[in-house]
Design an enzyme around this catalytic site. Structure first.
Site, PDB file in Angstrom:
ATOM      1  N   VAL A   1       0.829  -1.198   0.000  1.00 22.79           N
ATOM      2  CA  VAL A   1       0.000   0.000   0.000  1.00 22.79           C
ATOM      3  C   VAL A   1       0.872   1.261   0.000  1.00 22.79           C
ATOM      4  CG1 VAL A   1      -1.854   1.226   1.167  1.00 22.79           C
ATOM      5  CG2 VAL A   1      -1.738  -1.251   1.280  1.00 22.79           C
ATOM      6  N   PRO A   2       1.169   1.775  -1.174  1.00 21.78           N
ATOM      7  CA  PRO A   2       1.998   2.985  -1.284  1.00 21.78           C
ATOM      8  C   PRO A   2       1.244   4.219  -0.840  1.00 21.78           C
ATOM      9  CG  PRO A   2       1.215   2.350  -3.465  1.00 21.78           C
ATOM     10  CD  PRO A   2       0.681   1.331  -2.494  1.00 21.78           C
ATOM     11  N   CYS A   3       0.997   4.335   0.420  1.00 21.66           N
ATOM     12  CA  CYS A   3       0.211   5.447   0.935  1.00 21.66           C
ATOM     13  C   CYS A   3       0.895   6.781   0.643  1.00 21.66           C
ATOM     14  CB  CYS A   3      -0.024   5.282   2.426  1.00 21.66           C
ATOM     15  SG  CYS A   3       1.257   4.369   3.259  1.00 21.66           S
ATOM     16  N   HIS A   4       2.158   6.752   0.350  1.00 18.75           N
ATOM     17  CA  HIS A   4       2.856   8.014   0.068  1.00 18.75           C
ATOM     18  C   HIS A   4       2.435   8.576  -1.288  1.00 18.75           C
ATOM     19  CE1 HIS A   4       5.373   4.858  -1.725  1.00 18.75           C
ATOM     20  NE2 HIS A   4       5.586   5.740  -2.679  1.00 18.75           N
ATOM     21  N   ARG A   5       1.776   7.742  -2.103  1.00 15.75           N
ATOM     22  CA  ARG A   5       1.324   8.231  -3.410  1.00 15.75           C
ATOM     23  C   ARG A   5      -0.063   8.850  -3.309  1.00 15.75           C
ATOM     24  NH1 ARG A   5       3.024   2.916  -6.538  1.00 15.75           N
ATOM     25  NH2 ARG A   5       5.242   3.197  -6.337  1.00 15.75           N
TER      26      ARG A   5
END
Length: 104
Positions: free
Chosen positions: A54-58
């Site tokens: 889960v690339p929450c930074h995107r």
DNA sequence: GGTTTGACGAGTT
DNA sequence: AAACTCGCCAAAC
């Protein structure tokens, strides 16, 4: 199996391609809940992280600004991570949604 | 089961 | 332009 709202949010975020960013509202809309941007953001906080897929930074604000207090090791870390993926940033410190917005 | 909360978004002041 | 307010809605208490 109706996974929790959170898990569905993670599933959408997981589909964000590299070098692209999606707003919370965008993710919420893709999951069928256009009014639940806040819940998406909250889901990100409880996300397993990039290690969990889960690339929450995107995921950024609709304006392209990043969440205040975000930290994978530091608030500036998120921006650095996005830049490393090819995301364009403006002098304001916001993501250039015009170029890096996730096109569905 | 009602209340509180919150990584949002858009509208106002 | 920046700060403040209101509305939305699921999860946690």
């Amino acid at each position: 199996m109706r996974e929790s709202f959170f898990e569905r949010a993670w599933d959408v975020v997981r589909q964000i391609p590299e070098g692209r960013v999606a707003s919370y509202g965008q993710v919420a809309r893709l999951m069928g809940a256009p009014r639940c941007a806040r819940q998406v953001g909250y889901a990100m906080h409880g996300s397993p992280g990039v290690a969990g897929g889960v690339p929450c930074h995107r995921v950024v604000f609709a304006d392209g600004s990043l969440a205040p207090g975000f930290a994978f090791g530091g608030p500036g870390e998120q921006r650095r991570m996005l830049e490393a993926e090819g995301v364009c940033f403006r002098p304001d410190g916001r993501v250039d949604m015009k170029k890096s917005a996730w096109e569905v």
